[in-house]
Design an enzyme around this catalytic site. Sequence first.
Site, mmCIF file in Angstrom:
data_model
loop_
_atom_site.group_PDB
_atom_site.id
_atom_site.type_symbol
_atom_site.label_atom_id
_atom_site.label_comp_id
_atom_site.label_asym_id
_atom_site.label_seq_id
_atom_site.Cartn_x
_atom_site.Cartn_y
_atom_site.Cartn_z
ATOM 1 N N CYS A 92 -17.890 -10.734 5.636
ATOM 2 C CA CYS A 92 -19.143 -11.883 5.591
ATOM 3 C C CYS A 92 -18.758 -13.092 5.690
ATOM 4 O O CYS A 92 -18.612 -13.800 4.820
ATOM 5 C CB CYS A 92 -20.029 -11.306 4.617
ATOM 6 S SG CYS A 92 -21.690 -11.940 4.986
ATOM 7 N N GLN B 107 0.844 -1.310 -0.067
ATOM 8 C CA GLN B 107 0.043 0.083 -0.042
ATOM 9 C C GLN B 107 0.709 1.267 -0.022
ATOM 10 O O GLN B 107 0.285 2.563 -0.094
ATOM 11 C CB GLN B 107 -1.020 0.058 1.263
ATOM 12 C CG GLN B 107 -1.967 -0.994 1.037
ATOM 13 C CD GLN B 107 -3.063 -1.020 0.005
ATOM 14 O OE1 GLN B 107 -3.243 0.413 -0.494
ATOM 15 N NE2 GLN B 107 -3.850 -1.952 -0.284
HETATM 16 N N1 PLP Z 1 -0.462 -6.681 1.254
HETATM 17 C C1 PLP Z 1 -1.377 -5.550 1.215
HETATM 18 C C2 PLP Z 1 -1.005 -4.654 2.180
HETATM 19 C C3 PLP Z 1 -2.529 -5.506 0.661
HETATM 20 O O1 PLP Z 1 -3.393 -4.446 0.432
HETATM 21 C C4 PLP Z 1 -2.727 -6.678 -0.380
HETATM 22 C C5 PLP Z 1 -3.916 -6.644 -1.526
HETATM 23 O O2 PLP Z 1 -4.843 -6.037 -0.950
HETATM 24 C C6 PLP Z 1 -1.729 -7.664 -0.607
HETATM 25 C C7 PLP Z 1 -0.770 -7.647 0.205
HETATM 26 C C8 PLP Z 1 -1.888 -8.706 -1.665
HETATM 27 O O3 PLP Z 1 -1.425 -8.347 -3.062
HETATM 28 P P1 PLP Z 1 -2.022 -9.131 -4.306
HETATM 29 O O4 PLP Z 1 -3.201 -8.768 -4.590
HETATM 30 O O5 PLP Z 1 -0.998 -8.544 -5.235
HETATM 31 O O6 PLP Z 1 -1.619 -10.397 -4.105
#
Ligand code: PLP
Length: 385
Positions: free
Chosen positions: A325, A179
């Site tokens: 959910c 993020q």
């Molecule tokens: N780590 C964080 C903090 C995320 O927000 C996300 C996805 O929402 C992921 C890992 C997973 O990434 P990916 O969707 O590329 O596998």
Amino acid sequence: MAKVIYFDNNATTRVADEVLEAMLPFLKDLYGNPSSMHTFGGQVEKYIRRSREQIAILIGCDSSEIIFTSGGTESDNAAIKGVLAALPEKRKIITTRVEHPAVLATCRQMQAAGYRLVELGVDRDGQIDLEELESEVDDDTAIVTIMYANNETGVIFPIDKIAEIVRAKGAVFHTDAVQAVGKLALNLDKSNIDLLSLSGHKLHAPKGIGVLYVKKGTRISPFIIGGHQEKSRRAGTENIAGIVALGEAAELAAKTIDRENTKVKKLRDKLEDSILETCRGAMLNGGKINRLPNTANISFEFIEGEAILLSLDQFGICASSGSACTSGSLEPSHVMRAMGVPFTAAHGSVRFSLSRYNTEQEVDFVIEKMPQIVSRLRELSPFVK
Ligand code: PLP
């Protein structure tokens, strides 16, 4: 399709036009395999090299420290399992209670396999106690994995300080920066971060491409084995179109990061301030200061987050709720629970996450709709009269 007002950029982002244009030739004419002996295949190798350099500039490292993966989840798995495999004599893992499941579930799987796992708690602002961290890292600790910024609240951890503490104690430090990359300026050469995960689809590249940054000298075993791609650090024929797209997205992000921090933050602040002022029982989740510029997580007491999302959806507004959910019961998210958000508010949390493509008109539209939605749902709530 009706117009979509997209405030769910922490879930995924729109592929930038420039990124789509850059990747298309590799899905059509330049489809060769870079491992092939012939010129047609071999010619795509240089585009992989270029992408590696574009990403290295964005995160401030050497291009040889970048390994392409299929996304954030794979990078997180590869980091944790790869370090544990390389350091079999060490049996302890440290993480936090607010990690993404890609980290948390991996750590818990390792715990089930016999490792000792410490999950650090957080305070109401979503922050860990650095002294507690320091006292937990010991000679038996193989890896400490702590996210750069939280996907639900946008709360940023003091990662440089954390990395320094972990380095001083001799353990490996991994951060899930899925993020953060593209939203915050990073300089890995100057940090003590050993491993970092990022994901293309959070910064306007497509889904299914990511990176694991591995600082030179870090002890780690390959997670996916087979062919000799990525210098035998990650096997599998390269996703060339995705790699080119991620390079282009990284270059774009490097150019727009200041804008993201000013324009996007201004829009986020306007949205957040207005909702907190006009909607009764609204409260901000996560500390206000150390936060991603694009994220607002707001709870609405005595209302289900899902009910708000469905109402927003009727106006074409996309947002998200922290709760999952499961089997008919609405569980508040593990992040809200870890932060000690009261039960009556944890259920009603809504995350708005913006990007450089959002406009002030869109923000104004949401600001206009939210008080009506909240009042109507509160009238229907069996808990308040
Ligand atoms: N780590 C964080 C903090 C995320 O927000 C996300 C996805 O929402 C992921 C890992 C997973 O990434 P990916 O969707 O590329 O596998």
